[in-house]
Design a protein around this motif. Structure first.
Motif, mmCIF file in Angstrom:
data_model
loop_
_atom_site.group_PDB
_atom_site.id
_atom_site.type_symbol
_atom_site.label_atom_id
_atom_site.label_comp_id
_atom_site.label_asym_id
_atom_site.label_seq_id
_atom_site.Cartn_x
_atom_site.Cartn_y
_atom_site.Cartn_z
ATOM 1 N N ASN A 88 -13.036 -1.122 0.383
ATOM 2 C CA ASN A 88 -14.365 -0.700 -0.154
ATOM 3 C C ASN A 88 -14.146 0.099 -1.286
ATOM 4 O OD1 ASN A 88 -16.250 -1.740 2.014
ATOM 5 N ND2 ASN A 88 -15.329 -0.244 3.481
ATOM 6 N N GLU A 89 -13.119 1.036 -1.678
ATOM 7 C CA GLU A 89 -12.974 1.789 -2.641
ATOM 8 C C GLU A 89 -12.882 1.035 -4.022
ATOM 9 O OE1 GLU A 89 -9.856 5.354 -3.726
ATOM 10 O OE2 GLU A 89 -9.999 4.767 -1.789
ATOM 11 N N LEU A 90 -11.894 -0.066 -3.644
ATOM 12 C CA LEU A 90 -11.860 -0.921 -4.748
ATOM 13 C C LEU A 90 -12.678 -2.257 -5.120
ATOM 14 C CD1 LEU A 90 -7.936 -1.291 -4.087
ATOM 15 C CD2 LEU A 90 -8.921 -0.273 -6.054
ATOM 16 N N GLU A 91 -14.022 -1.897 -4.223
ATOM 17 C CA GLU A 91 -14.999 -3.022 -4.322
ATOM 18 C C GLU A 91 -14.544 -4.506 -3.917
ATOM 19 O OE1 GLU A 91 -16.939 -2.558 -8.135
ATOM 20 O OE2 GLU A 91 -16.744 -0.261 -7.886
ATOM 21 N N LEU A 92 -13.462 -4.642 -3.005
ATOM 22 C CA LEU A 92 -13.042 -5.744 -2.646
ATOM 23 C C LEU A 92 -13.418 -6.428 -1.455
ATOM 24 C CD1 LEU A 92 -9.095 -5.107 -3.508
ATOM 25 C CD2 LEU A 92 -10.751 -6.585 -4.670
ATOM 26 N N MET A 105 0.651 -1.267 -0.060
ATOM 27 C CA MET A 105 -0.111 -0.044 -0.156
ATOM 28 C C MET A 105 0.809 1.281 -0.079
ATOM 29 S SD MET A 105 -3.068 -1.088 -0.049
ATOM 30 C CE MET A 105 -3.949 0.430 0.303
ATOM 31 N N ASP A 106 1.359 1.476 1.274
ATOM 32 C CA ASP A 106 2.082 2.898 1.118
ATOM 33 C C ASP A 106 3.468 2.830 0.560
ATOM 34 O OD1 ASP A 106 0.679 4.129 3.716
ATOM 35 O OD2 ASP A 106 1.002 2.123 4.125
ATOM 36 N N GLY A 107 3.529 3.780 -0.358
ATOM 37 C CA GLY A 107 4.637 4.081 -1.435
ATOM 38 C C GLY A 107 4.685 2.931 -2.681
ATOM 39 N N THR A 108 3.326 2.202 -2.871
ATOM 40 C CA THR A 108 3.078 1.404 -3.840
ATOM 41 C C THR A 108 1.796 1.948 -4.579
ATOM 42 O OG1 THR A 108 4.566 -0.053 -2.850
ATOM 43 C CG2 THR A 108 2.927 -0.729 -4.533
ATOM 44 N N LEU A 109 0.822 1.366 -3.912
ATOM 45 C CA LEU A 109 -0.534 1.616 -4.379
ATOM 46 C C LEU A 109 -1.058 3.077 -4.303
ATOM 47 C CD1 LEU A 109 -2.998 0.724 -6.168
ATOM 48 C CD2 LEU A 109 -3.764 -0.438 -3.950
ATOM 49 N N LEU A 110 -0.576 3.400 -3.057
ATOM 50 C CA LEU A 110 -1.019 4.889 -2.807
ATOM 51 C C LEU A 110 0.220 5.803 -3.182
ATOM 52 C CD1 LEU A 110 -2.103 4.274 1.057
ATOM 53 C CD2 LEU A 110 -3.445 4.031 -1.006
ATOM 54 N N ASN A 111 -0.491 7.037 -3.758
ATOM 55 C CA ASN A 111 0.520 7.995 -3.798
ATOM 56 C C ASN A 111 0.992 8.803 -2.442
ATOM 57 O OD1 ASN A 111 -1.519 9.579 -3.183
ATOM 58 N ND2 ASN A 111 -1.986 10.261 -5.692
ATOM 59 N N ASP A 112 1.535 9.986 -2.700
ATOM 60 C CA ASP A 112 2.281 10.573 -1.376
ATOM 61 C C ASP A 112 0.866 11.167 -0.680
ATOM 62 O OD1 ASP A 112 4.438 9.802 -1.953
ATOM 63 O OD2 ASP A 112 5.496 11.555 -2.469
ATOM 64 N N GLU A 113 -0.241 11.520 -1.304
ATOM 65 C CA GLU A 113 -1.266 11.907 -0.714
ATOM 66 C C GLU A 113 -2.310 10.797 0.056
ATOM 67 O OE1 GLU A 113 -0.452 13.450 -3.953
ATOM 68 O OE2 GLU A 113 0.776 14.542 -2.276
ATOM 69 N N LYS A 114 -1.486 9.534 -0.068
ATOM 70 C CA LYS A 114 -2.321 8.378 0.411
ATOM 71 C C LYS A 114 -3.523 8.013 -0.255
ATOM 72 C CE LYS A 114 0.673 7.692 3.581
ATOM 73 N NZ LYS A 114 1.739 6.616 3.319
ATOM 74 N N VAL A 115 -3.727 8.334 -1.548
ATOM 75 C CA VAL A 115 -4.758 8.124 -2.476
ATOM 76 C C VAL A 115 -4.371 7.300 -3.635
ATOM 77 C CG1 VAL A 115 -6.327 9.421 -4.101
ATOM 78 C CG2 VAL A 115 -5.713 10.446 -2.109
ATOM 79 N N ILE A 116 -5.440 6.298 -3.840
ATOM 80 C CA ILE A 116 -5.317 5.473 -5.340
ATOM 81 C C ILE A 116 -6.146 6.338 -6.272
ATOM 82 C CG2 ILE A 116 -6.067 3.361 -6.334
ATOM 83 C CD1 ILE A 116 -6.628 2.166 -3.683
ATOM 84 N N GLY A 156 7.148 2.451 -12.679
ATOM 85 C CA GLY A 156 7.137 3.877 -12.111
ATOM 86 C C GLY A 156 7.194 4.026 -10.801
ATOM 87 N N LYS A 157 7.165 5.298 -10.192
ATOM 88 C CA LYS A 157 7.056 5.717 -8.735
ATOM 89 C C LYS A 157 5.523 5.644 -8.499
ATOM 90 C CE LYS A 157 11.163 8.506 -8.696
ATOM 91 N NZ LYS A 157 11.598 10.115 -8.614
ATOM 92 N N ASN A 158 5.562 5.613 -7.036
ATOM 93 C CA ASN A 158 4.088 5.533 -6.567
ATOM 94 C C ASN A 158 3.485 7.090 -6.870
ATOM 95 O OD1 ASN A 158 5.799 6.952 -4.608
ATOM 96 N ND2 ASN A 158 3.865 6.887 -3.468
ATOM 97 N N THR A 159 3.867 7.916 -7.213
ATOM 98 C CA THR A 159 3.701 9.297 -7.634
ATOM 99 C C THR A 159 3.343 9.473 -9.067
ATOM 100 O OG1 THR A 159 5.911 10.170 -7.736
ATOM 101 C CG2 THR A 159 4.706 10.615 -5.734
#
Length: 269
Positions: free
Chosen positions: A54-58, A9-20, A251-254
């Motif tokens: 929930n956001e990813l409907e998982l 999650m952190d540093g991977t799926l989430l950007n630096d704003e903790k958002v997908i 690429g980077k998480n950003t």
């Protein structure tokens, strides 16, 4: 064809704003339509992952999540446990004494008490805020030796943490799986656990071979997961050690690095 994509999650799926980002979210939904299981694999507790599930409907039947660095693998709906490997109060006492010797802050996770610490510090507050959970202050010496503890963390300013890591006794690495997940978090988990162990347990449960699995991460606690997967992917912002063992660097998480992986290896396959 790949059948599982496991995502830190952190540093991977989430950007630096903790958002997908919407692009990544839509790509993951399309991947699921192709029959690929999207599995969040994080050091976070389950409560810290629920909004993203929930956001990813998982949160549906036969969907899974790896939390606490793979110490707990469970279904997202109904929370049936597939694999659980933890520590005890005795391990916490050992780590607590070591933390006092090294002059470093500590907290831990208990399945009954939640996030516990003998003293609230900056990075325990960071942990609580990231996961939207409460902090419970308690004297670690009062915890029974056989009490179930999920994981223990040394937490502090990066320069303080790095100095403490350099002074850790070799014994701790013999007794536990010790991984650095961020510059300010050092995680101590059961020797027989880790994201790679959790992912293998899930793969065995689903009867999916490792060659049909993608794992994506950026930090030390992702190493064994990336090594286990048929396609191990390092983020562009990953540590050099992660990049060295990866099969592919995205690429980077950003920069929507996860989107690049999904498009290249799943949607355009």
């Amino acid at each position: 064809m790949y059948k599982i994509i496991a995502l830190d999650m952190d540093g991977t799926l989430l950007n630096d704003e903790k958002v997908i980002t919407d692009k990544t979210k839509n790509a993951l939904i399309e991947a699921r339509k192709k029959g690929v299981k999207v599995v969040l694999a994080s050091g976070r507790p389950v409560d810290g992952l629920k909004r993203y599930l929930n956001e990813l409907e998982l949160v549906e039947d036969n969907e899974f999540v790896l939390s606490y660095n793979g110490c707990l693998v469970q279904k997202t709906k109904g929370e049936e446990i597939i694999c659980e490997v933890g520590l005890t109060g005795k391990d916490l006492h050992y780590a607590y004494e070591l933390s006092r010797q090294l002059g470093i802050n500590i907290h831990a996770f208990s399945p009954t008490r939640g996030l516990i610490t003998p003293k609230v510090s900056k990075y325990t507050e960071v942990e609580a805020n990231i996961n939207d959970i409460d902090i419970r202050v308690c004297d670690f010496n009062t915890i029974e030796e056989d009490e179930h503890i999920v994981k223990i963390m040394f937490i502090d300013e990066p320069e303080i943490l790095d100095k403490a890591i350099a002074s850790l006794p070799s014994e701790i690495y013999e007794r536990y799986n010790v991984v650095k997940s961020t510059p300010y978090f050092l995680e101590i988990i059961n020797k027989e656990s880790g994201k790679g162990v959790g992912l293998k347990a899930l793969a065995d449960y689903l009867d999916i071979p490792s060659k049909e699995i993608i794992a994506v991460g950026d930090a030390g606690n992702d190493l064994d997961m990336i090594e286990f997967a048929g396609l191990g992917v390092a983020m562009g912002n990953a540590t050099e050690k992660v990049k060295e063992i990866a099969d592919y660097i995205t690429g980077k998480n950003t920069e929507d690095g996860v989107l690049e992986v999904v498009e290249k290896f799943i949607l355009n396959d």
